[in-house]
Design a protein around this motif. Structure first.
Motif, PDB file in Angstrom:
ATOM      1  N   MET A 145     110.318 126.889  77.655  1.00  0.00           N
ATOM      2  CA  MET A 145     111.688 126.747  78.154  1.00  0.00           C
ATOM      3  C   MET A 145     111.951 127.690  79.334  1.00  0.00           C
ATOM      4  O   MET A 145     112.631 127.317  80.287  1.00  0.00           O
ATOM      5  CB  MET A 145     112.688 127.012  77.031  1.00  0.00           C
ATOM      6  N   ALA A 146     111.394 128.900  79.279  1.00  0.00           N
ATOM      7  CA  ALA A 146     111.578 129.849  80.383  1.00  0.00           C
ATOM      8  C   ALA A 146     110.975 129.288  81.671  1.00  0.00           C
ATOM      9  O   ALA A 146     111.590 129.369  82.744  1.00  0.00           O
ATOM     10  CB  ALA A 146     110.939 131.188  80.041  1.00  0.00           C
ATOM     11  N   PHE A 147     109.796 128.687  81.577  1.00  0.00           N
ATOM     12  CA  PHE A 147     109.173 128.106  82.770  1.00  0.00           C
ATOM     13  C   PHE A 147     109.949 126.894  83.262  1.00  0.00           C
ATOM     14  O   PHE A 147     110.061 126.670  84.463  1.00  0.00           O
ATOM     15  CB  PHE A 147     107.718 127.734  82.498  1.00  0.00           C
ATOM     16  N   HIS A 148     110.483 126.139  82.345  1.00  0.00           N
ATOM     17  CA  HIS A 148     111.284 124.979  82.736  1.00  0.00           C
ATOM     18  C   HIS A 148     112.533 125.424  83.502  1.00  0.00           C
ATOM     19  O   HIS A 148     112.871 124.834  84.534  1.00  0.00           O
ATOM     20  CB  HIS A 148     111.677 124.172  81.496  1.00  0.00           C
ATOM     21  N   MET A 149     113.191 126.471  83.017  1.00  0.00           N
ATOM     22  CA  MET A 149     114.388 126.969  83.702  1.00  0.00           C
ATOM     23  C   MET A 149     114.046 127.548  85.068  1.00  0.00           C
ATOM     24  O   MET A 149     114.772 127.337  86.041  1.00  0.00           O
ATOM     25  CB  MET A 149     115.104 128.015  82.837  1.00  0.00           C
ATOM     26  N   ILE A 150     112.920 128.258  85.171  1.00  0.00           N
ATOM     27  CA  ILE A 150     112.502 128.819  86.460  1.00  0.00           C
ATOM     28  C   ILE A 150     112.159 127.697  87.430  1.00  0.00           C
ATOM     29  O   ILE A 150     112.514 127.747  88.610  1.00  0.00           O
ATOM     30  CB  ILE A 150     111.324 129.798  86.268  1.00  0.00           C
ATOM     31  N   GLU A 151     111.504 126.665  86.923  1.00  0.00           N
ATOM     32  CA  GLU A 151     111.158 125.532  87.777  1.00  0.00           C
ATOM     33  C   GLU A 151     112.419 124.832  88.295  1.00  0.00           C
ATOM     34  O   GLU A 151     112.486 124.443  89.461  1.00  0.00           O
ATOM     35  CB  GLU A 151     110.303 124.538  86.993  1.00  0.00           C
ATOM     36  N   GLN A 152     113.422 124.725  87.442  1.00  0.00           N
ATOM     37  CA  GLN A 152     114.672 124.073  87.837  1.00  0.00           C
ATOM     38  C   GLN A 152     115.455 124.894  88.858  1.00  0.00           C
ATOM     39  O   GLN A 152     116.108 124.329  89.727  1.00  0.00           O
ATOM     40  CB  GLN A 152     115.554 123.825  86.608  1.00  0.00           C
ATOM     41  N   THR A 153     115.378 126.224  88.730  1.00  0.00           N
ATOM     42  CA  THR A 153     116.168 127.070  89.626  1.00  0.00           C
ATOM     43  C   THR A 153     115.404 127.529  90.863  1.00  0.00           C
ATOM     44  O   THR A 153     115.958 127.542  91.962  1.00  0.00           O
ATOM     45  CB  THR A 153     116.704 128.313  88.880  1.00  0.00           C
ATOM     46  N   LEU A 154     114.148 127.922  90.706  1.00  0.00           N
ATOM     47  CA  LEU A 154     113.392 128.487  91.831  1.00  0.00           C
ATOM     48  C   LEU A 154     112.312 127.565  92.389  1.00  0.00           C
ATOM     49  O   LEU A 154     111.722 127.865  93.419  1.00  0.00           O
ATOM     50  CB  LEU A 154     112.759 129.814  91.406  1.00  0.00           C
ATOM     51  N   GLY A 155     112.010 126.505  91.660  1.00  0.00           N
ATOM     52  CA  GLY A 155     111.007 125.566  92.147  1.00  0.00           C
ATOM     53  C   GLY A 155     109.700 125.634  91.374  1.00  0.00           C
ATOM     54  O   GLY A 155     109.388 126.608  90.693  1.00  0.00           O
ATOM     55  N   LYS A 156     108.924 124.581  91.520  1.00  0.00           N
ATOM     56  CA  LYS A 156     107.658 124.437  90.798  1.00  0.00           C
ATOM     57  C   LYS A 156     106.642 125.502  91.200  1.00  0.00           C
ATOM     58  O   LYS A 156     105.924 126.032  90.358  1.00  0.00           O
ATOM     59  CB  LYS A 156     107.098 123.041  91.051  1.00  0.00           C
ATOM     60  N   ARG A 157     106.598 125.816  92.460  1.00  0.00           N
ATOM     61  CA  ARG A 157     105.641 126.805  92.959  1.00  0.00           C
ATOM     62  C   ARG A 157     105.869 128.178  92.306  1.00  0.00           C
ATOM     63  O   ARG A 157     104.928 128.836  91.885  1.00  0.00           O
ATOM     64  CB  ARG A 157     105.761 126.910  94.470  1.00  0.00           C
ATOM     65  N   GLU A 158     107.126 128.590  92.232  1.00  0.00           N
ATOM     66  CA  GLU A 158     107.457 129.885  91.624  1.00  0.00           C
ATOM     67  C   GLU A 158     107.154 129.876  90.120  1.00  0.00           C
ATOM     68  O   GLU A 158     106.679 130.868  89.567  1.00  0.00           O
ATOM     69  CB  GLU A 158     108.933 130.227  91.870  1.00  0.00           C
TER      70      GLU A 158
END
Length: 181
Positions: A81-94
């Motif tokens: 879930m943490a990676f999903h939220m980061i992907e949604q906010t900062l992008g897939k690369r981050e």
């Protein structure tokens, strides 16, 4: 159960009188049965770790040393879930960059733990899982004889919360013997 019945009978004969049978029936669930005196055979141990729970105290090494013939599986959990939220906010690369950093951290933690556990004679396996920290462990625990988990697994502990909510959920849903350190 016979030894406990005699003990209760002797202890409460003059106090409980005729209510002894009623008392014994109500409190039977609190008394150990003879088969419960036998320690369960442990041939496989699950020890989940994450960024919050990665140090094994010396006392735990002593306890785990009693299961010298057992194999232990160290699972480094990464919260999906943490990676999903980061992907949604900062992008897939981050999110991918953070995943690589987290995997590197996990490798360092597990290699340190493996050395300590092998030193006491345990057969150690490593596993990395990206998923829900509680649900994945609850499912995995079904395949093991013993669960060993840090009270800080899943989140930091505080003075008001001496055990993480993730550990509390896991312990409530697992029917295996569990050591919380």
């Amino acid at each position: 159960m016979d030894i406990f019945s005699r003990l209760i009978s002797r202890k409460f004969r003059n106090i409980a009188g005729e209510r002894y049978e009623e008392i014994a029936q109500r409190y039977r669930e609190f008394l150990l049965l003879p088969e419960e005196f036998v320690l369960p055979e442990v041939s496989s141990i699950l020890l989940p770790v994450d960024r919050f729970a990665h140090d094994i105290p010396e006392e735990l090494y002593d306890t785990l040393g009693a299961y010298a013939d057992a194999s232990i599986t160290l699972v480094y959990m990464i919260d999906r879930m943490a990676f999903h939220m980061i992907e949604q906010t900062l992008g897939k690369r981050e999110a991918e960059r953070l995943r690589a950093v987290e995997m590197e951290r996990g490798e360092k933690i597990l290699s340190r733990m493996v050395k300590g556990l092998e030193k006491i004679g345990l057969d150690v396996r490593e596993k990395y899982i990206l998923g829900n920290k509680s649900d994945e462990i609850i499912q995995l625990a079904a395949d093991f004889d013993l669960l060993v988990i840090s009270r800080s697994y899943g989140s930091e502990i505080t003075k008001t919360s001496p055990m993480s909510p993730v550990v509390l959920k896991i312990v409530q849903h697992v029917d295996k013997p569990t050591i919380i350190y």
